[in-house]
Scaffold this motif. Structure first.
Motif, PDB file in Angstrom:
ATOM      1  N   LEU A 111      25.115  94.493 -88.391  1.00 54.88           N
ATOM      2  CA  LEU A 111      23.731  94.420 -88.841  1.00 54.88           C
ATOM      3  C   LEU A 111      23.074  93.093 -88.493  1.00 54.88           C
ATOM      4  O   LEU A 111      21.848  92.996 -88.440  1.00 54.88           O
ATOM      5  CB  LEU A 111      23.651  94.620 -90.365  1.00 54.88           C
TER       6      LEU A 111
ATOM      7  N   ASP B 181      27.914  97.096 -92.133  1.00 58.97           N
ATOM      8  CA  ASP B 181      27.683  98.095 -93.168  1.00 58.97           C
ATOM      9  C   ASP B 181      28.963  98.880 -93.452  1.00 58.97           C
ATOM     10  O   ASP B 181      30.043  98.556 -92.936  1.00 58.97           O
ATOM     11  CB  ASP B 181      26.522  99.020 -92.790  1.00 58.97           C
ATOM     12  N   GLU B 182      28.844  99.922 -94.264  1.00 53.33           N
ATOM     13  CA  GLU B 182      30.017 100.697 -94.680  1.00 53.33           C
ATOM     14  C   GLU B 182      30.686 101.416 -93.520  1.00 53.33           C
ATOM     15  O   GLU B 182      31.866 101.776 -93.592  1.00 53.33           O
ATOM     16  CB  GLU B 182      29.597 101.715 -95.748  1.00 53.33           C
TER      17      GLU B 182
ATOM     18  N   TYR C 214      24.476  96.805-101.804  1.00 50.60           N
ATOM     19  CA  TYR C 214      23.833  97.317-100.594  1.00 50.60           C
ATOM     20  C   TYR C 214      24.783  97.969 -99.590  1.00 50.60           C
ATOM     21  O   TYR C 214      24.328  98.479 -98.571  1.00 50.60           O
ATOM     22  CB  TYR C 214      23.102  96.173 -99.873  1.00 50.60           C
ATOM     23  N   GLY C 215      26.081  97.933 -99.866  1.00 48.10           N
ATOM     24  CA  GLY C 215      27.026  98.477 -98.895  1.00 48.10           C
ATOM     25  C   GLY C 215      27.165  97.591 -97.674  1.00 48.10           C
ATOM     26  O   GLY C 215      27.548  98.053 -96.596  1.00 48.10           O
ATOM     27  N   VAL C 216      26.857  96.298 -97.817  1.00 49.23           N
ATOM     28  CA  VAL C 216      26.921  95.339 -96.712  1.00 49.23           C
ATOM     29  C   VAL C 216      27.891  94.232 -97.088  1.00 49.23           C
ATOM     30  O   VAL C 216      27.859  93.728 -98.216  1.00 49.23           O
ATOM     31  CB  VAL C 216      25.534  94.721 -96.428  1.00 49.23           C
TER      32      VAL C 216
ATOM     33  N   LYS D 123      28.213  93.942-101.018  1.00 51.76           N
ATOM     34  CA  LYS D 123      28.851  95.248-100.767  1.00 51.76           C
ATOM     35  C   LYS D 123      28.602  96.201-101.924  1.00 51.76           C
ATOM     36  O   LYS D 123      28.322  97.396-101.727  1.00 51.76           O
ATOM     37  CB  LYS D 123      30.347  95.059-100.543  1.00 51.76           C
TER      38      LYS D 123
ATOM     39  N   GLN E 288      29.221  99.052 -88.807  1.00 55.73           N
ATOM     40  CA  GLN E 288      28.189  98.761 -87.818  1.00 55.73           C
ATOM     41  C   GLN E 288      27.642  97.353 -88.035  1.00 55.73           C
ATOM     42  O   GLN E 288      27.363  96.956 -89.173  1.00 55.73           O
ATOM     43  CB  GLN E 288      27.033  99.765 -87.930  1.00 55.73           C
TER      44      GLN E 288
END
Length: 487
Positions: free
Chosen positions: A426, A420-421, A394-396, A391, A424
């Motif tokens: 992935l 994701d942020e 990569y914002g994941v 997170k 959504q």
């Protein structure tokens, strides 16, 4: 400070941690495992039973064959521009079943599923090997790539895929005669079969000729719980002189503790030799594997299998690998020499492989070893820590979710989603990280059950919509994508 020492764990993070560490106390336990109508393994409606799995294999080959025919018959500019897409779609159609078959035969506890997976994998592997040496496909791909009128319409991703396909063809000896092609396919099939036999031999119970007789007295230096478990799983008897003897099978668990804690060198040596000795089946499979790999490499013009494997890798050649390893060894030589000298001083004689763990343990105790950090790094905390790192970078992040009935193959499997942020989806990750008898000894491994790719522009053939689970297909910016699923 007290505030800094207090870890703030949000609810989703707590569930992610607890689903590994405290599964019975979460809502994601194993109650769903056999309940309800099965949705299909890995969310694939085609994979609801061994029979349907075998049917999926046959349908995938049928779809692939239709795409092959489109490739080799391409004549118009429009048809030629679809060649690379056809090859990508063909590869995906086969791998969505074949890669899952490889997974199932390694980890599924049901022998009927394993048998179905073996059958599917063998049939599809032979078909794929034939495609890898299909002269018609190769020539059409070269024709498209060498034709400026066609190649200029390829996007960056398509161009990279085309280069990869062409390299694989040429690495598979596409230039060989018909007889040599046939031999290449036979060798490839033999290599995979011997690999399977070798891996399975590693997970079989140890034969009787690898049983080691150890005086019970020599187990007293082991942790009491370990010694008790070894005694409970082993037979014992007494010699004529009254010595209590334990007939133990030196599996990884027993060997680890005996080599680390047993003070008697002959016992360590006998356990080490029995533990490291390969089974006759495994040795025979490995020797056959090496012979067939060498013949395969020479069939396509390489000096060795190592040369063939490394030609398109960063290392490029076995000589570069050897040079790199020798350089590392030279740099580390002073430290290793000093370590061996210290071991020799502790032991008072020459040091052998069965002495290493014992002497390392002794040295750590003499130097005041640090306390074990393992209690602070439970599996759940490690997964949570990885999610936080992803997170931050990569914002994941990872999110634990409940599988549907029939979606997984064992209650210990955990299902995670990568989001994701904007929340959504992935991709999906299945974690089967606990050891059990029904799993092959593959060690650390990962399987790509489905890769990420765009599917709304797929070439329409019979069966091309099969296997696209609604749970792993998303629409973004007017385009539909198949999300990755890994195990």
């Amino acid at each position: 400070s007290a505030a800094a020492a207090h870890e703030v764990v949000h609810e989703d993070e707590k569930i992610l941690r607890d689903v590994f560490d405290l599964p019975t106390k979460t809502t994601l336990g194993s109650r769903w495992y056999h309940q309800g109508q099965p949705t299909g393994l890995l969310m694939e409606s085609r994979f609801v039973s061994p029979k349907s799995f075998k049917d999926a294999g046959r349908l995938a080959v049928a779809e692939a064959q239709q795409l092959v025919e489109k490739v080799v018959s391409a004549q118009t500019a429009e048809e030629k521009q679809q060649v690379v897409k056809c090859l990508d779609q063909l590869s995906d159609a086969l791998c969505r079943v074949m890669d899952v078959a490889e997974l199932v035969r390694q980890v599924h506890p049901d022998s009927s599923w394993q048998a179905a997976a073996d059958e599917v994998y063998a049939e599809m592997f032979n078909y794929m090997n034939a495609l890898n040496t299909h002269v018609g496909i190769y020539r059409k791909l070269v024709e498209v790539m060498d034709d400026p009128g066609c190649s200029r319409h390829l996007g960056a991703v398509e161009r990279e895929a085309a280069v990869s396909f062409r390299r694989d063809f040429e690495k598979s000896g596409i230039h060989l005669s018909t007889q040599a092609h046939s031999r290449f396919v036979d060798l490839s099939a033999g290599i995979h079969e011997q690999s399977r036999v070798f891996l399975r031999s590693q997970s079989q119970p140890l034969p009787k000729n690898r049983i080691v007789e150890v005086p019970m007295e020599h187990l007293r230096s082991l942790p009491s719980q370990v010694a008790m478990e070894i005694l409970q799983s082993s037979r014992t008897h007494k010699r004529k002189d009254g010595t209590a003897i334990v007939r133990l099978s030196p599996d990884d668990y027993a060997a680890h503790y005996i080599l680390r804690d047993c003070e008697d060198e002959p016992t360590r040596e006998s356990v080490y030799r029995a533990w490291q000795r390969g089974s006759s089946e495994g040795v025979k499979a490995l020797e056959s594997l090496l012979e067939q790999r060498l013949e395969l490499a020479r069939t396509v013009g390489f000096e060795s299998f190592g040369h063939m494997s490394l030609v398109d890798k960063m290392a490029k050649s076995p000589d570069h690998v050897d040079e790199f390893l020798r350089g590392l060894a030279a740099q580390a030589s002073p430290q290793w020499s000093a370590l061996i000298e210290s071991f020799s001083a502790i032991k008072g004689s020459d040091v052998y492989p069965w002495d290493r763990d014992y002497l390392v343990s002794r040295q750590q105790m003499d130097n005041g070893a640090l306390p074990s950090l393992m209690p602070y790094f439970s599996l759940g905390r490690v997964v949570l820590g990885l999610s936080r790192v992803f997170k931050s970078l990569y914002g994941v992040e990872l999110r634990a979710v409940t599988p549907q009935p029939g979606e997984i193959w064992h209650p210990e499997v955990r299902k995670l989603e990568a989001v994701d942020e904007n929340n959504q989806l992935l991709g999906v990750v299945y974690c089967d990280v606990f050891s059990r008898v029904s799993k092959s000894s593959v060690g650390a491994a990962h399987f790509t059950a489905r890769c990420a790719r765009r599917i709304d522009d797929d070439i329409r053939v019979q069966g091309s919509d099969a296997g696209h689970s609604s749970q792993t297909v998303v629409e973004r910016d007017g385009q539909r994508f198949q999300l990755p699923v890994v195990v």
